[in-house]
Design an enzyme around this catalytic site. Structure first.
Site, mmCIF file in Angstrom:
data_model
loop_
_atom_site.group_PDB
_atom_site.id
_atom_site.type_symbol
_atom_site.label_atom_id
_atom_site.label_comp_id
_atom_site.label_asym_id
_atom_site.label_seq_id
_atom_site.Cartn_x
_atom_site.Cartn_y
_atom_site.Cartn_z
ATOM 1 N N GLU A 166 0.833 -1.212 0.000
ATOM 2 C CA GLU A 166 0.000 0.000 0.000
ATOM 3 C C GLU A 166 0.860 1.250 0.000
ATOM 4 O O GLU A 166 1.971 1.245 0.523
ATOM 5 C CB GLU A 166 -0.855 0.030 1.284
ATOM 6 C CG GLU A 166 -2.262 -0.501 1.117
ATOM 7 C CD GLU A 166 -3.168 0.436 0.333
ATOM 8 O OE1 GLU A 166 -2.684 1.195 -0.525
ATOM 9 O OE2 GLU A 166 -4.382 0.383 0.584
ATOM 10 N N ASP A 167 0.333 2.332 -0.537
ATOM 11 C CA ASP A 167 1.034 3.609 -0.428
ATOM 12 C C ASP A 167 0.755 4.261 0.929
ATOM 13 O O ASP A 167 1.638 4.836 1.549
ATOM 14 C CB ASP A 167 0.653 4.557 -1.579
ATOM 15 C CG ASP A 167 -0.856 4.699 -1.762
ATOM 16 O OD1 ASP A 167 -1.623 3.915 -1.164
ATOM 17 O OD2 ASP A 167 -1.276 5.604 -2.505
ATOM 18 N N ASP A 189 -4.763 4.998 6.130
ATOM 19 C CA ASP A 189 -5.351 6.186 6.751
ATOM 20 C C ASP A 189 -6.408 5.721 7.760
ATOM 21 O O ASP A 189 -6.094 5.418 8.918
ATOM 22 C CB ASP A 189 -5.935 7.059 5.641
ATOM 23 C CG ASP A 189 -6.385 8.421 6.102
ATOM 24 O OD1 ASP A 189 -6.391 8.665 7.318
ATOM 25 O OD2 ASP A 189 -6.747 9.264 5.246
ATOM 26 N N PHE A 223 -3.206 16.223 4.230
ATOM 27 C CA PHE A 223 -3.503 15.668 2.910
ATOM 28 C C PHE A 223 -2.224 15.690 2.089
ATOM 29 O O PHE A 223 -1.654 16.746 1.837
ATOM 30 C CB PHE A 223 -4.613 16.463 2.213
ATOM 31 C CG PHE A 223 -4.970 15.878 0.885
ATOM 32 C CD1 PHE A 223 -5.721 14.709 0.815
ATOM 33 C CD2 PHE A 223 -4.532 16.459 -0.294
ATOM 34 C CE1 PHE A 223 -6.036 14.141 -0.418
ATOM 35 C CE2 PHE A 223 -4.842 15.908 -1.537
ATOM 36 C CZ PHE A 223 -5.598 14.737 -1.585
ATOM 37 N N ARG A 243 0.343 11.779 -8.961
ATOM 38 C CA ARG A 243 0.857 10.485 -8.489
ATOM 39 C C ARG A 243 2.313 10.300 -8.923
ATOM 40 O O ARG A 243 3.054 9.512 -8.347
ATOM 41 C CB ARG A 243 0.054 9.322 -9.096
ATOM 42 C CG ARG A 243 -1.403 9.260 -8.669
ATOM 43 C CD ARG A 243 -2.016 7.982 -9.193
ATOM 44 N NE ARG A 243 -3.463 7.973 -9.191
ATOM 45 C CZ ARG A 243 -4.221 7.565 -8.182
ATOM 46 N NH1 ARG A 243 -3.671 7.161 -7.064
ATOM 47 N NH2 ARG A 243 -5.530 7.569 -8.275
HETATM 48 C C1 PRP Z 1 -6.118 5.191 -0.993
HETATM 49 C C2 PRP Z 1 -4.851 4.436 -0.617
HETATM 50 C C3 PRP Z 1 -5.366 3.305 0.216
HETATM 51 C C4 PRP Z 1 -6.583 3.893 0.891
HETATM 52 C C5 PRP Z 1 -6.224 4.249 2.295
HETATM 53 O O1 PRP Z 1 -6.670 4.582 -2.118
HETATM 54 O O2 PRP Z 1 -4.129 3.975 -1.735
HETATM 55 O O3 PRP Z 1 -5.758 2.191 -0.567
HETATM 56 O O4 PRP Z 1 -6.971 5.061 0.154
HETATM 57 O O5 PRP Z 1 -7.308 4.808 2.946
HETATM 58 P P1 PRP Z 1 -8.060 4.124 4.172
HETATM 59 O O6 PRP Z 1 -7.028 3.577 5.118
HETATM 60 O O7 PRP Z 1 -8.807 5.296 4.756
HETATM 61 O O8 PRP Z 1 -8.968 3.066 3.632
HETATM 62 P P2 PRP Z 1 -7.845 5.192 -3.004
HETATM 63 O O9 PRP Z 1 -9.126 4.496 -2.648
HETATM 64 O O10 PRP Z 1 -7.827 6.700 -2.908
HETATM 65 O O11 PRP Z 1 -7.444 4.691 -4.470
HETATM 66 P P3 PRP Z 1 -6.101 4.965 -5.306
HETATM 67 O O12 PRP Z 1 -5.032 4.038 -4.765
HETATM 68 O O13 PRP Z 1 -6.498 4.610 -6.716
HETATM 69 O O14 PRP Z 1 -5.731 6.421 -5.144
#
Ligand code: PRP
Length: 184
Positions: free
Chosen positions: A100-101, A104, A153, A166
C-alpha cells in the site's frame, strides 16, 4: 521539476523514500525466505512504491494486483469493498503481502484482509510506505511501516489529487490555493 509549483512542502523526500524502501525490502527478504509470497498491490496508489520495493526483495515472490473501492453501510465502523479489479490467481494456502502507499482510516485494508482470509490465504500481512495513525477509524497496525506521517492531505509517489500528481517522486503537502483553483 515543473510539478513542484503545486507543493507547499516536501514531507518525505526522494532520498528518504529510497532509504526506507531499501530497509523494508531487507526485512521482507529475511521474513519471507522460502515462503514465496504473493505480493498484492492495491491500485493505483501502490505503483511507485511497489515497483521500487520489489527491487529490494531478494527472495522468490510473485506479483498480483487488486483495485478496490470502499463503501460504507449504515454503521460507521463497518466497511465493505467493491472489487473493481480482482486478483488473477488464487490466494488459498498462500502467504500474502499487501503493498500500500498509505494506511489512513484502515477501512480499505480491514475489508481486503478479511476477504483474502475468507478466501483461504494462509497469512495476510501489509507493507505500507506511509502510515497516518491519527486517521484511524478502525484499530489496525500495519506489519511493515515506512514512515508515520501527521494528519495532512499528502500527494505524490502514488498519492493523487483529482487523480493527478501520483508521478511526483516525493511525498508532499499541496499548496492551499491548489484546492481553490481549478485543477482539471
Ligand atoms: C487510498 C490508498 C489506500 C486507501 C487508504 O486509495 O491507496 O488504498 O486510500 O485509505 P483508508 O485507510 O482510509 O482506507 P484510493 O481508494 O484513494 O485509491 P487509489 O489508490 O487509486 O488512489
Amino acid at each position: 521539476m515543473e510539478l513542484d509549483k503545486y507543493i507547499e512542502k516536501v514531507l518525505v523526500s526522494q532520498k528518504e523514500i529510497e532509504t526506507v524502501t531499501k530497509s523494508l525490502g531487507a526485512k521482507i527478504t529475511k521474513d519471507y525466505k522460502n515462503k514465496k509470497p504473493l505480493v498484492v498491490g492495491l491500485l493505483k496508489g501502490c505503483i511507485p512504491f511497489m515497483s521500487d520495493l520489489i527491487k529490494h526483495i531478494d527472495t522468490n515472490i510473485e506479483l498480483d494486483f487488486m483495485n478496490v473501492s470502499s463503501y460504507y453501510g449504515g454503521i460507521e465502523s463497518t466497511a465493505d469493498v467493491k472489487i473493481e479489479k480482482d486478483l488473477s490467481v488464487t490466494v488459498k494456502d498462500r502467504y500474502i503481502l499487501i503493498a500500500e502507499d498509505i494506511v489512513d482510516s484502515g477501512r480499505t485494508l480491514n475489508a481486503v484482509i478479511k476477504l483474502l482470509e475468507y478466501r483461504g490465504a494462509k497469512e495476510v500481512k501489509v507493507v505500507t510506505l506511509l502510515n497516518k495513525p491519527e486517521g484511524r477509524l478502525i484499530d489496525y497496525v500495519p506489519d511493515y511501516i515506512g514512515v508515520d506521517i501527521p494528519k495532512l492531505f499528502v500527494v505524490g509517489y502514488g498519492l493523487d489529487y483529482k487523480e493527478q500528481l501520483r508521478n511526483l517522486p516525493y511525498v508532499g503537502v499541496l499548496k492551499p490555493e491548489v484546492y481553490t483553483k481549478d485543477f482539471n
